[in-house]
Scaffold this motif. Sequence first.
Motif, PDB file in Angstrom:
ATOM      1  N   CYS A   1       1.001  -1.166  -0.258  1.00  0.00           N
ATOM      2  CA  CYS A   1       0.360  -0.246   0.400  1.00  0.00           C
ATOM      3  C   CYS A   1       0.718   1.096  -0.250  1.00  0.00           C
ATOM      4  O   CYS A   1       0.368   2.204  -1.026  1.00  0.00           O
ATOM      5  CB  CYS A   1      -0.918  -0.094   0.876  1.00  0.00           C
ATOM      6  N   ARG A   2       1.903   1.002   0.804  1.00  0.00           N
ATOM      7  CA  ARG A   2       2.884   2.123   0.793  1.00  0.00           C
ATOM      8  C   ARG A   2       3.956   2.470  -0.196  1.00  0.00           C
ATOM      9  O   ARG A   2       3.783   3.871  -1.102  1.00  0.00           O
ATOM     10  CB  ARG A   2       3.838   2.410   1.808  1.00  0.00           C
ATOM     11  N   ILE A   3       4.069   0.934  -1.048  1.00  0.00           N
ATOM     12  CA  ILE A   3       4.794   1.707  -2.037  1.00  0.00           C
ATOM     13  C   ILE A   3       4.132   1.727  -3.377  1.00  0.00           C
ATOM     14  O   ILE A   3       4.872   2.805  -4.283  1.00  0.00           O
ATOM     15  CB  ILE A   3       5.710  -0.179  -2.416  1.00  0.00           C
TER      16      ILE A   3
ATOM     17  N   ASN B   1      -4.971  13.492  -3.112  1.00  0.00           N
ATOM     18  CA  ASN B   1      -6.368  13.321  -3.451  1.00  0.00           C
ATOM     19  C   ASN B   1      -6.793  12.436  -3.258  1.00  0.00           C
ATOM     20  O   ASN B   1      -8.505  12.651  -3.727  1.00  0.00           O
ATOM     21  CB  ASN B   1      -6.519  14.738  -3.208  1.00  0.00           C
ATOM     22  N   ASN B   2      -6.669  11.984  -5.319  1.00  0.00           N
ATOM     23  CA  ASN B   2      -7.464  11.396  -5.912  1.00  0.00           C
ATOM     24  C   ASN B   2      -6.941   9.189  -5.292  1.00  0.00           C
ATOM     25  O   ASN B   2      -7.428   9.041  -6.329  1.00  0.00           O
ATOM     26  CB  ASN B   2      -6.492  11.706  -6.984  1.00  0.00           C
TER      27      ASN B   2
ATOM     28  N   GLY C   1      -5.660   2.712  -6.150  1.00  0.00           N
ATOM     29  CA  GLY C   1      -5.883   3.314  -7.279  1.00  0.00           C
ATOM     30  C   GLY C   1      -5.658   4.786  -7.337  1.00  0.00           C
ATOM     31  O   GLY C   1      -5.948   5.323  -6.218  1.00  0.00           O
ATOM     32  N   ILE C   2      -5.142   5.238  -8.154  1.00  0.00           N
ATOM     33  CA  ILE C   2      -3.622   6.362  -7.519  1.00  0.00           C
ATOM     34  C   ILE C   2      -3.165   7.339  -9.401  1.00  0.00           C
ATOM     35  O   ILE C   2      -3.609   6.274  -9.663  1.00  0.00           O
ATOM     36  CB  ILE C   2      -2.311   6.890  -6.530  1.00  0.00           C
TER      37      ILE C   2
ATOM     38  N   PHE D   1      -4.465   1.190 -11.392  1.00  0.00           N
ATOM     39  CA  PHE D   1      -4.333   0.420 -10.750  1.00  0.00           C
ATOM     40  C   PHE D   1      -3.924  -0.748 -10.132  1.00  0.00           C
ATOM     41  O   PHE D   1      -3.555  -1.530 -10.982  1.00  0.00           O
ATOM     42  CB  PHE D   1      -5.950  -0.101 -11.323  1.00  0.00           C
ATOM     43  N   LYS D   2      -3.562  -0.845  -9.084  1.00  0.00           N
ATOM     44  CA  LYS D   2      -3.052  -2.138  -8.640  1.00  0.00           C
ATOM     45  C   LYS D   2      -3.308  -2.727  -7.791  1.00  0.00           C
ATOM     46  O   LYS D   2      -4.548  -2.946  -6.635  1.00  0.00           O
ATOM     47  CB  LYS D   2      -1.911  -2.060  -7.783  1.00  0.00           C
ATOM     48  N   ILE D   3      -3.741  -4.733  -8.017  1.00  0.00           N
ATOM     49  CA  ILE D   3      -4.656  -5.075  -7.115  1.00  0.00           C
ATOM     50  C   ILE D   3      -3.287  -6.055  -6.638  1.00  0.00           C
ATOM     51  O   ILE D   3      -3.434  -6.928  -7.958  1.00  0.00           O
ATOM     52  CB  ILE D   3      -5.728  -5.633  -7.549  1.00  0.00           C
ATOM     53  N   ILE D   4      -3.004  -6.178  -5.655  1.00  0.00           N
ATOM     54  CA  ILE D   4      -2.286  -7.962  -5.273  1.00  0.00           C
ATOM     55  C   ILE D   4      -3.360  -8.573  -4.243  1.00  0.00           C
ATOM     56  O   ILE D   4      -4.176  -8.328  -3.584  1.00  0.00           O
ATOM     57  CB  ILE D   4      -1.275  -7.129  -4.400  1.00  0.00           C
TER      58      ILE D   4
END
Length: 143
Positions: A59-61, A74-75, A88-89, A103-106
């Motif tokens: 999450c941090r990475i 803020n997005n 999503g950022i 968008f990343k899903i782990i």
Amino acid sequence: KYKKPDTQITYNSQSILLDDQWSQAADNMFFLGDVAVLVMSDFPASKDSSTEKVLDSFCRIFSLGTQNSYAIWNNRKIEKTKKSLSVGISYYLPKENAVSRDFKIITKNSKTEGFSVISLTVFDNAYKANKDYFDSILNSYKN
């Protein structure tokens, strides 16, 4: 306007729906022209790290910028369960004077006890113009 994703693509235990507009660059990498890139990958779990620690670390990475991009905090949207994390950022890319959506899903992989990751990066203007299309791809992801 993009077509409805209708072709199941698999990589190891992961699957997602794409369409014939995507070109395959490797077993786990696909491009939608110069608008988007999708990558699926797997990695083993460390014996001394819990799933929660792995997800928190990612999450941090996933929320950091890079040398040539700046995270737009803020997005950022985060969804976390006991076995998965979705981030999503948006990133500002100064060299291109553009914004990209990432968008990343782990997910914890129950078959290998490792983790599976999918990453979809899309230029912001293309995402906004085709939000339903890109969201349908992300929503089709299974592991």
